[in-house]
Design a protein around this motif. Structure first.
Motif, short mmCIF file in Angstrom:
data_model
loop_
_atom_site.label_atom_id
_atom_site.label_comp_id
_atom_site.label_asym_id
_atom_site.label_seq_id
_atom_site.Cartn_x
_atom_site.Cartn_y
_atom_site.Cartn_z
N LEU A 93 0.83 -1.21 0.00
CA LEU A 93 0.00 0.00 0.00
C LEU A 93 0.86 1.26 0.00
N ALA A 94 1.92 1.24 0.78
CA ALA A 94 2.81 2.40 0.83
C ALA A 94 3.48 2.64 -0.52
N ILE A 95 3.89 1.58 -1.18
CA ILE A 95 4.47 1.72 -2.51
C ILE A 95 3.44 2.28 -3.48
N GLY A 96 2.21 1.82 -3.38
CA GLY A 96 1.14 2.35 -4.22
C GLY A 96 0.89 3.83 -3.98
N HIS A 97 0.86 4.24 -2.71
CA HIS A 97 0.67 5.67 -2.40
C HIS A 97 1.87 6.49 -2.86
N LEU A 98 3.06 5.92 -2.74
CA LEU A 98 4.26 6.63 -3.17
C LEU A 98 4.27 6.85 -4.68
N THR A 99 3.98 5.80 -5.44
CA THR A 99 3.98 5.95 -6.90
C THR A 99 2.84 6.85 -7.37
N ILE A 155 0.67 7.52 3.53
CA ILE A 155 1.63 6.42 3.68
C ILE A 155 1.75 5.92 5.13
N PRO A 156 1.85 6.80 6.14
CA PRO A 156 1.99 6.27 7.51
C PRO A 156 0.83 5.39 7.96
N ILE A 157 -0.40 5.77 7.61
CA ILE A 157 -1.53 4.93 8.04
C ILE A 157 -1.62 3.67 7.18
N ALA A 158 -1.14 3.73 5.94
CA ALA A 158 -1.12 2.52 5.11
C ALA A 158 -0.11 1.51 5.66
N LEU A 159 0.97 2.01 6.24
CA LEU A 159 1.98 1.13 6.82
C LEU A 159 1.55 0.54 8.16
#
Length: 129
Positions: free
Chosen positions: A81-87, A109-113
């Motif tokens: 999820l974090a990679i998805g939000h980052l991209t 990203i923090p809540i996805a992690l």
């Protein structure tokens, strides 16, 4: 301004992100053991629909079960999820209009992690300060 950004976000990427989180939440609720992950996914879907004007805070009373759950979540879903939000954030930041939307994606990203033990509150609330 928050409302305009939220509407743009909803139309461009928020609706699809929220649908993804809701589907993940439904899948997690199929087993009794993973219901806390499903509830966290539903909270993230709500946040993904309307992120501007809200923020994530950590609950200091979250216990060891929350920590163990976050480690499990991090391994199986959080990294992806974090990679998805980052991209998504990088892609949105390629245009001038998309920069605030990209920042909102980075903010998720923090809540996805680590979703367990976190609360989503209004940025104007006393808890956010």
């Amino acid at each position: 301004m928050k409302t305009l950004l939220n509407v743009l976000w909803l139309l461009l990427c928020g609706l699809w992100m929220a649908i993804g989180y809701v589907v993940a939440g439904i899948l997690c609720c199929l087993l009794i053991v993973t219901i806390p992950f499903g509830i966290a996914s539903f909270r993230m879907a709500n946040y993904a629909l309307w992120p501007f004007g809200r923020t994530v805070i950590r609950d200091p009373r979250a216990g060891a079960a929350s920590t163990v759950g976050n480690v499990i979540w991090l391994i199986f879903a959080g990294i992806w999820l974090a990679i998805g939000h980052l991209t998504t954030g990088v892609a949105l930041c390629l245009t001038v209009i998309g920069i605030p939307l990209g920042v909102a994606s980075f903010k998720m990203i923090p809540i996805a992690l680590l979703p367990l033990g976190a609360q989503i509150v209004s940025a104007d609330s006393p808890q956010a300060g």
